[in-house]
Design an enzyme around this catalytic site. Structure first.
Site, PDB file in Angstrom:
ATOM      1  N   GLU A  53       0.814  -1.344   0.074  1.00 22.47           N
ATOM      2  CA  GLU A  53      -0.003  -0.002   0.037  1.00 22.47           C
ATOM      3  C   GLU A  53       1.015   1.189  -0.129  1.00 22.47           C
ATOM      4  O   GLU A  53       1.697   1.397   0.920  1.00 22.47           O
ATOM      5  CB  GLU A  53      -0.617  -0.041   1.446  1.00 22.47           C
ATOM      6  CG  GLU A  53      -2.297  -1.072   1.181  1.00 22.47           C
ATOM      7  CD  GLU A  53      -2.873  -0.935   2.374  1.00 22.47           C
ATOM      8  OE1 GLU A  53      -3.639  -1.817   2.818  1.00 22.47           O
ATOM      9  OE2 GLU A  53      -2.651   0.160   3.435  1.00 22.47           O
ATOM     10  N   ASP A  64      -6.068   9.278  10.140  1.00 22.30           N
ATOM     11  CA  ASP A  64      -4.663   8.926  10.463  1.00 22.30           C
ATOM     12  C   ASP A  64      -4.439   9.396  11.789  1.00 22.30           C
ATOM     13  O   ASP A  64      -4.456  10.658  11.945  1.00 22.30           O
ATOM     14  CB  ASP A  64      -3.726   9.177   9.475  1.00 22.30           C
ATOM     15  CG  ASP A  64      -3.910   8.110   8.095  1.00 22.30           C
ATOM     16  OD1 ASP A  64      -3.676   6.985   8.584  1.00 22.30           O
ATOM     17  OD2 ASP A  64      -4.384   8.713   7.132  1.00 22.30           O
ATOM     18  N   TYR A 179     -10.465  -4.433   3.398  1.00 24.93           N
ATOM     19  CA  TYR A 179      -9.643  -4.131   4.426  1.00 24.93           C
ATOM     20  C   TYR A 179     -10.637  -4.054   5.812  1.00 24.93           C
ATOM     21  O   TYR A 179     -11.312  -3.011   5.884  1.00 24.93           O
ATOM     22  CB  TYR A 179      -9.199  -3.186   4.014  1.00 24.93           C
ATOM     23  CG  TYR A 179      -8.018  -2.249   5.020  1.00 24.93           C
ATOM     24  CD1 TYR A 179      -7.911  -2.348   6.357  1.00 24.93           C
ATOM     25  CD2 TYR A 179      -6.896  -1.636   4.350  1.00 24.93           C
ATOM     26  CE1 TYR A 179      -7.144  -1.977   6.994  1.00 24.93           C
ATOM     27  CE2 TYR A 179      -5.896  -0.944   5.103  1.00 24.93           C
ATOM     28  CZ  TYR A 179      -5.816  -1.320   6.438  1.00 24.93           C
ATOM     29  OH  TYR A 179      -5.095  -0.704   7.307  1.00 24.93           O
TER      30      TYR A 179
END
Lengths: 275, 409
Positions: A53, A64, A179
């Site tokens: 990734e 994040d 994911y």
């Protein structure tokens, strides 16, 4: 639609044949500078990364934690652009025709590229899939469907808040793999609870034939080993970009230890998945 | 551009559509972890809208606690000074907590309670929204955490102290430019990690759908009162409306009830900072930005050619946000509202003028609106009725202004 297998499909098939889960590694394109980042990228497959990734840096990475925020800002400060990120993939592809590359990031840099041209260019340089954190299934016609038309997988995140009611919407146009975000939270913070994750992964796998990988908060070989039980792969990201951060010189520049710091950690983590 | 006005092209008031879009703007561009919550919120808001008890409780609070209605005040000396249009101030600076922000907070806290949420988070720029959130949380006994950029913490000390006194925990945000956009990033990160019990009380008419609609609806009381008050005083509707725009909540609150009165000219005033020709020197996302996606919605943004968000600059901590509510972006492109920039210096001049002529110390945010009024009013006829939203008072700004003016106190 395509009968042809993608690079991602082939990789998961190979992992299945080997009887092990895959190691999915996240690094940010251009972090800490273009040369070092290219060196890291080139070394990842040999170090044990099964799928890569590659983060597209963004000024405001809302999903994040501090490690990836800092990584994004380092890359931008070193002059990273979307075109450079795509060039990096092109260069990588010349020596590695097999390792899947998934670009991961936020919508705005794609939107202003603009989107259709970005998808054309990404497909042309050998990108295999996209994870765009802030484009939910409700906006599939903007990016997901045009990406699929070009043979790019659009990988969706499923999370602890994705309940039975929501899961079908998440899975509907997902391709490549799913994911599973192991915690309700941001990257690189809390550690996942293994038992909870395993039951969630089982739940998702019962609803889709796609491989499921697990990520967020993974830093040690023990976690990699435990989380790979029942899943098809484990993602490590913040731990790798933190290794970059820790290897930098006092001036914030890369040192001769930077690339090896990341690659050694990948090697270390990958042992958990190999006999 | 299918959308909002499909089949109802005569109205500017029907948006957003069911996906949260105003034309191409708006939407729900959030991480998957938040999607179920956003959908729950939408449902909870629809239910609340249909519940007369919700409206009654809100009206009671707005009146007894918030101090509504706010007066529509004829600014006689300013009118005389400028020598043109008859200028009215909608006095939302007289609300409890000193700005229009309380209108939205009272509505959303009732919504949070309906949803059974037990913890409130919010972002704040100038601190006016933070104070309003801390206030309603104190009133309802809910714990609250406010995210505020470190830069803003320093230039808005008085509001910092108020939030502490009200029992809120204030987190100084040190990521990015340490201003409002970064505070919003941090609030979103908190929310993602605490989805089970936490309500995110967004302060401006931006963010993912349904927030722009929710905030607009709770702020529309400003425009609704103005309509009624103008009819009472002048026997007719105003000829023009002026309000400042950061995210745009006070402006959409004043504008929305008038959008379909096509003869009324509407002006939104953006923060021109050092001038919109200065790179990264202003916060005028519509006059000097381009469409993009940030904080859950598509809207005009301050950004570079790579789609990286710029920090922007304004003398006012409440206006230096790199985006703007999506409905404003749509009203800009549709031509219904005219958006204009005002510089720091012009705003400072207007701040002083208002203080001395009207005995009202305005916040720096509406000082931008006032500066536009100063440019506009002299060119208009004496029977032209102009309403400006005086959306906040300047107590919080007096030290910063003294600094800018080099006053030795």
């Amino acid at each position: 639609m395509t009968i042809q297998q993608t690079r991602i499909d082939r990789r998961f098939q190979a992992l299945k044949n080997e009887g092990r889960g895959g190691l999915v590694t996240f690094v940010t394109a251009g972090d800490p500078d273009p040369e070092t980042a290219a060196q890291i990228l080139a070394g990842l497959p040999a170090a044990g990364a099964d799928i890569i990734e590659l983060g597209m840096p963004f000024s405001d990475p809302m999903a994040d934690g501090p490690a990836i925020q800092a990584s994004s800002l380092r890359a931008l400060k070193a002059g990273q652009t979307m075109r450079r990120t795509l060039e990096m993939v092109r260069a990588f592809r010349q020596s590695d025709p097999d390792t899947p590359i998934v670009l991961m990031g936020y919508y705005n840099p794609i939107f202003v590229y603009p989107a259709e041209a970005f998808l054309d260019d990404a497909a042309a340089v050998g990108v295999d899939g996209l994870i765009v954190v802030d484009v939910p299934p409700e906006a599939d016609n903007e990016l997901c469907l045009p990406a699929m038309k070009r043979g790019l997988s659009f990988i969706r995140l499923a999370t602890p808040t994705t309940d039975a009611k929501r899961l079908p919407a998440v899975l509907q146009n997902t391709s490549g793999f799913v994911y599973y975000v192991s915690i309700a939270g941001i990257t690189g913070t809390a550690a996942p609870v293994v038992n909870d994750v395993q039951s969630q992964v089982a739940r998702i796998k019962s609803s889709t034939p796609l491989p499921v990988v697990v990520g967020f908060g993974v830093k040690s070989p023990d976690q990699v080993r435990a989380l790979s039980e029942g899943a098809d792969g484990v993602v490590v990201g913040s731990a790798l970009v933190r290794a970059i951060e820790d290897s930098l010189g006092a001036n914030g520049q890369a040192t001769d230890k930077t690339a090896s710091a990341v690659l050694d950690l990948v090697k270390h983590l990958s042992t958990a998945l190999r006999p | 551009m299918e959308n909002v006005s499909q089949g109802q092209r005569n109205s500017y008031r029907t948006g957003p559509n069911e996906h949260g879009f105003f034309g191409q703007f708006g939407g729900r561009f959030v991480a998957e972890t938040l999607m179920p919550l956003i959908l729950d919120l939408e449902q909870a808001y629809e239910d609340a809208k249909a519940d007369p008890e919700f409206h009654a409780a809100l009206k009671h609070l707005m009146t007894q606690y918030g101090g509504r209605p706010s007066p529509l005040y004829f600014a006689e000396r300013l009118t005389e000074h400028l020598g043109g249009a008859k200028i009215y101030f909608k006095r939302d600076e007289l609300n409890h907590t000193g700005s229009h922000k309380i209108n939205n907070c009272l509505g959303q806290i009732l919504l949070a309670r309906r949803m059974g949420k037990t913890r409130i988070i919010a972002e704040t720029g100038a601190g006016q929204h933070g104070v309003a959130v801390a206030t309603v949380c104190a009133r309802f006994g809910l714990p609250c955490e406010i995210y505020m950029g470190k830069t803003d913490v320093e230039r808005q000390k008085p509001n910092m102290v108020r939030m502490h006194l009200l029992g809120a925990k204030v987190n100084a945000v040190t990521s990015g430019a340490m201003t409002l956009k970064d505070a919003m990033n941090e609030a979103l990160r908190d929310w993602v990690a605490n989805v089970h019990d936490t309500y995110y009380l967004i302060g401006t008419a931006a963010g993912p759908h349904p927030y722009p609609e929710i905030v607009r609806d709770f702020q529309s009381v400003i425009g609704e009162e103005t309509r009624q008050q103008m009819m009472d005083v002048e026997g007719r509707l105003p000829d023009s409306l002026v309000a400042c725009i950061g995210g745009g909540s006070n402006a959409i609150g004043l504008f929305h009830p008038f959008l379909d009165d096509k003869d009324i000219k509407i002006y939104g005033v953006e923060a021109g900072g050092h001038g919109i020709d200065q790179h990264n020197g202003h916060a005028a996302s519509m006059s000097g930005g381009a469409p993009g996606v940030l904080h859950g919605n598509r809207t005009y943004l301050l950004q570079d050619a790579e789609g990286q968000i710029m920090e922007g600059h304004s003398i006012s901590a409440g206006l230096d946000y790199p985006g703007v509510g999506p409905e404003h972006s749509w009203l800009r492109d549709s031509g219904r509202v005219e958006y204009v920039p005002i510089t720091d210096t012009e705003a400072l001049d207007a701040f002083q003028l208002c203080s001395k002529l009207e005995g009202i110390i305005p916040a720096l945010e509406p000082s931008h609106a006032l500066a536009w009024v100063c440019k506009l009013a002299p060119k208009l006829a004496k029977d032209h009725l102009l309403v400006m939203n005086l959306c906040g008072r300047g107590d919080k700004d007096v030290f910063a202004v003294a600094d800018h003016l080099g006053m030795d106190i």
